[in-house]
Design a protein around this motif. Structure first.
Motif, PDB file in Angstrom:
ATOM      1  N   SER A 163       2.948  61.659 -15.790  1.00 23.57           N
ATOM      2  CA  SER A 163       3.047  61.404 -14.343  1.00 23.57           C
ATOM      3  C   SER A 163       1.809  60.659 -13.829  1.00 23.57           C
ATOM      4  O   SER A 163       1.755  60.246 -12.678  1.00 23.57           O
ATOM      5  N   HIS A 164       0.835  60.474 -14.682  1.00 23.95           N
ATOM      6  CA  HIS A 164      -0.398  59.755 -14.352  1.00 23.95           C
ATOM      7  C   HIS A 164      -0.281  58.366 -14.968  1.00 23.95           C
ATOM      8  O   HIS A 164      -0.386  58.203 -16.191  1.00 23.95           O
TER       9      HIS A 164
ATOM     10  N   GLU B 160      -0.800  49.086  -7.105  1.00 22.75           N
ATOM     11  CA  GLU B 160      -1.385  49.131  -5.757  1.00 22.75           C
ATOM     12  C   GLU B 160      -2.855  49.539  -5.789  1.00 22.75           C
ATOM     13  O   GLU B 160      -3.656  49.044  -4.998  1.00 22.75           O
ATOM     14  N   HIS B 161      -3.208  50.449  -6.718  1.00 25.51           N
ATOM     15  CA  HIS B 161      -4.613  50.831  -6.830  1.00 25.51           C
ATOM     16  C   HIS B 161      -5.405  49.752  -7.561  1.00 25.51           C
ATOM     17  O   HIS B 161      -6.562  49.491  -7.225  1.00 25.51           O
TER      18      HIS B 161
ATOM     19  N   ARG C  57      -4.839  46.548  -7.421  1.00 24.24           N
ATOM     20  CA  ARG C  57      -5.093  45.440  -6.482  1.00 24.24           C
ATOM     21  C   ARG C  57      -6.326  45.727  -5.640  1.00 24.24           C
ATOM     22  O   ARG C  57      -7.159  44.840  -5.406  1.00 24.24           O
ATOM     23  N   VAL C  58      -6.452  46.969  -5.163  1.00 24.59           N
ATOM     24  CA  VAL C  58      -7.623  47.323  -4.346  1.00 24.59           C
ATOM     25  C   VAL C  58      -8.892  47.230  -5.184  1.00 24.59           C
ATOM     26  O   VAL C  58      -9.888  46.625  -4.773  1.00 24.59           O
ATOM     27  N   GLU C  59      -8.859  47.831  -6.369  1.00 24.97           N
ATOM     28  CA  GLU C  59     -10.078  47.876  -7.194  1.00 24.97           C
ATOM     29  C   GLU C  59     -10.517  46.487  -7.661  1.00 24.97           C
ATOM     30  O   GLU C  59     -11.708  46.222  -7.773  1.00 24.97           O
TER      31      GLU C  59
ATOM     32  N   ASP D 207      -3.048  55.601 -10.838  1.00 22.52           N
ATOM     33  CA  ASP D 207      -2.915  56.042  -9.442  1.00 22.52           C
ATOM     34  C   ASP D 207      -4.007  57.054  -9.060  1.00 22.52           C
ATOM     35  O   ASP D 207      -4.062  57.484  -7.910  1.00 22.52           O
TER      36      ASP D 207
ATOM     37  N   ARG E 222      -7.103  55.954  -9.848  1.00 19.42           N
ATOM     38  CA  ARG E 222      -8.167  54.930  -9.922  1.00 19.42           C
ATOM     39  C   ARG E 222      -8.998  55.055 -11.197  1.00 19.42           C
ATOM     40  O   ARG E 222     -10.175  54.731 -11.221  1.00 19.42           O
TER      41      ARG E 222
ATOM     42  N   LYS F  33      10.558  58.301 -12.694  1.00 17.69           N
ATOM     43  CA  LYS F  33      10.621  57.166 -11.775  1.00 17.69           C
ATOM     44  C   LYS F  33      10.258  55.877 -12.501  1.00 17.69           C
ATOM     45  O   LYS F  33       9.727  55.912 -13.618  1.00 17.69           O
ATOM     46  N   THR F  34      10.483  54.757 -11.865  1.00 15.25           N
ATOM     47  CA  THR F  34      10.049  53.454 -12.370  1.00 15.25           C
ATOM     48  C   THR F  34       8.875  52.987 -11.514  1.00 15.25           C
ATOM     49  O   THR F  34       9.079  52.588 -10.366  1.00 15.25           O
ATOM     50  N   PRO F  35       7.652  53.043 -12.034  1.00 15.07           N
ATOM     51  CA  PRO F  35       6.542  52.530 -11.205  1.00 15.07           C
ATOM     52  C   PRO F  35       6.645  51.018 -11.014  1.00 15.07           C
ATOM     53  O   PRO F  35       7.358  50.335 -11.758  1.00 15.07           O
ATOM     54  N   GLN F  36       5.914  50.527 -10.017  1.00 12.34           N
ATOM     55  CA  GLN F  36       5.769  49.069  -9.870  1.00 12.34           C
ATOM     56  C   GLN F  36       5.229  48.515 -11.184  1.00 12.34           C
ATOM     57  O   GLN F  36       4.167  48.930 -11.653  1.00 12.34           O
ATOM     58  N   PRO F  37       5.942  47.561 -11.806  1.00 11.02           N
ATOM     59  CA  PRO F  37       5.447  47.000 -13.068  1.00 11.02           C
ATOM     60  C   PRO F  37       4.377  45.927 -12.860  1.00 11.02           C
ATOM     61  O   PRO F  37       4.283  45.315 -11.796  1.00 11.02           O
TER      62      PRO F  37
END
Lengths: 205, 205
Positions: free
Chosen positions: B45-46, B51-52, B54-56, B71, B73, B129-133
Motif C-alpha cells: 500500500s506504500h 503527485e509527491h 512532482r512536488v519534490e 506517497d 515522500r 487500486k491503480t495508482p497514477q502511473p
C-alpha cells in the motif's frame, strides 16, 4: 435551504452533500488555496480523481460547466460557477508533515493532509489515504522544460467557486496552512462555505 | 547478473527488484508508451507517487539523476539513465475498461489498469487500486489555457530509460494497448526489459 459555515484558517472541514446540493467556496482574502476532495457517500474508497478528471476533461482543471469524475470515471462534482481567474491546481500533492520537515520546519506544522483526516474523522468517516486534491485557487504555472513554479495567487478578495454534487457524497476541504512557499500569499486565512440544499434539478447540468 | 525479459505487446509484467538493482525499459519501436508503477516490497500500500514526486522534483517528471518518491515522500526509484527526449507523462490516468467504453469501443479492449492487476496477481501480490502511473515515453503537451493534448511519441527506436531501485520493491509495467488515440503511434508493440542485479553501490546515487 442555505447554511453558512466557516473553515478556520489552517484547518479543515467535511460536509455531506446530497445529489443536487451545492457548496460555494469563498476566497475571502483572494490569496487562500483550498484543497478539496470528494468521496462517494456509499463507498468512501470511491473518490473524486484528478488523474481521471484530467483525461475526461482534456484539461488540467475543469472550467465552469465542466465536471470532476471519480476513479471509476463517474461524475461526482459539477462546476456550476467559477467566479475566479479559473486557475486551480490538480497536480501538486497535499502538504503533509513530511513536506514541512523537507522545507526545513523544526516544529510541527499543520497540513492539508492532516486537516483532511481530522475532518473526516470528525464526521465519523475515516479514510485510509489522501487522494490528490483539487487545489482551488492554487497557481502552479508550468514553465518550459516541464518545471513547476510555486506561484502566488491570481485572484481577488471574494472570488468563489460553486460545486454541485452529482451524487450523494462527502466533500472535504482544507484551508491550506502553507506559509513557507508563496502559494497562499504567505498569509493563510479562513474560508467561508455556503451550502445550498434541496435544489435538485435546478440546472444540475 | 543480467536478465532479459519481453513484455508482449498490449500486456503487463511485474518484477521484484532489490535495493541497487536496475531495470532498463527499451522503447524498441520508438513509439511505445510504458505505464510504470512501483510498490514497496514490505508494504504494497506504500507506492511510488507521481503527485509527491512532482512536488519534490519541482517538475512534471524526473530527469536523469533525479528520483521518484512514494506517497510518504521516501525515495523509491532513481533515474540512472534517460536515453530518450526525456518527455514522460505523470498526469494522465492509466487506461481502463471504462476509458475504452467512453472512447466508443463496442468490444472489450485490453487496458493498462487491467495489465497492472494481472501482472501483480501473477506474482501473488494483488493490490486494491491503480495508482497514477509514470507513463514513460508518453507525450502530453500542455497547451495554453491548461489544455492537454494527446501527442504522438517524440522518441526514436531503441530509446531507453534505466531506473535503479532505492529500496526493495516491485516494479510493474504495461505496454500500453491504446490504439484509439495517437499516443502509441497507433501501433502498440512489445517492450524489452533488461534487469541487472547485484550492483549495489555502483553509482546508486
Amino acid at each position: 435551504m442555505r447554511e453558512d459555515l466557516l473553515i478556520p484558517a489552517r484547518h479543515g472541514m467535511a460536509v455531506r452533500l446530497a445529489y443536487g446540493d451545492t457548496v460555494t467556496i469563498v476566497n475571502e482574502s483572494g490569496t487562500q488555496v483550498v484543497d478539496t476532495w470528494a468521496f462517494c457517500a456509499d463507498d468512501l474508497s470511491h473518490a473524486m480523481s484528478m488523474e481521471h478528471s484530467r483525461v475526461e476533461n482534456g484539461r488540467l482543471c475543469a472550467r465552469e460547466g465542466g465536471q470532476y469524475v471519480t476513479d471509476r470515471r463517474e461524475p461526482i462534482l459539477y462546476v456550476t460557477q467559477d467566479a475566479s481567474p479559473g486557475v486551480h491546481d490538480t497536480i501538486m500533492a497535499a502538504c503533509d508533515p513530511q513536506r514541512y520537515i523537507n522545507l526545513g520546519c523544526k516544529e510541527p506544522h499543520r497540513s492539508c493532509s492532516c486537516n483532511l483526516h481530522e475532518a473526516m474523522i470528525a464526521i465519523e468517516c475515516p479514510i485510509a489515504k489522501t487522494p490528490q486534491p483539487l487545489n482551488l485557487f492554487m497557481n502552479i504555472p508550468i514553465g518550459e522544460d516541464m518545471t513547476l513554479i510555486q506561484g502566488s495567487p491570481l485572484g481577488k478578495p471574494g472570488d468563489f467557486v460553486t460545486l454541485r454534487a452529482l451524487r450523494d457524497c462527502i466533500v472535504a476541504f482544507s484551508a491550506c496552512p502553507q506559509d513557507i512557499t508563496p502559494i497562499n500569499g504567505h498569509s493563510p486565512s479562513a474560508v467561508p462555505l455556503i451550502i445550498e440544499r434541496g435544489n435538485v434539478g435546478a440546472g444540475a447540468h
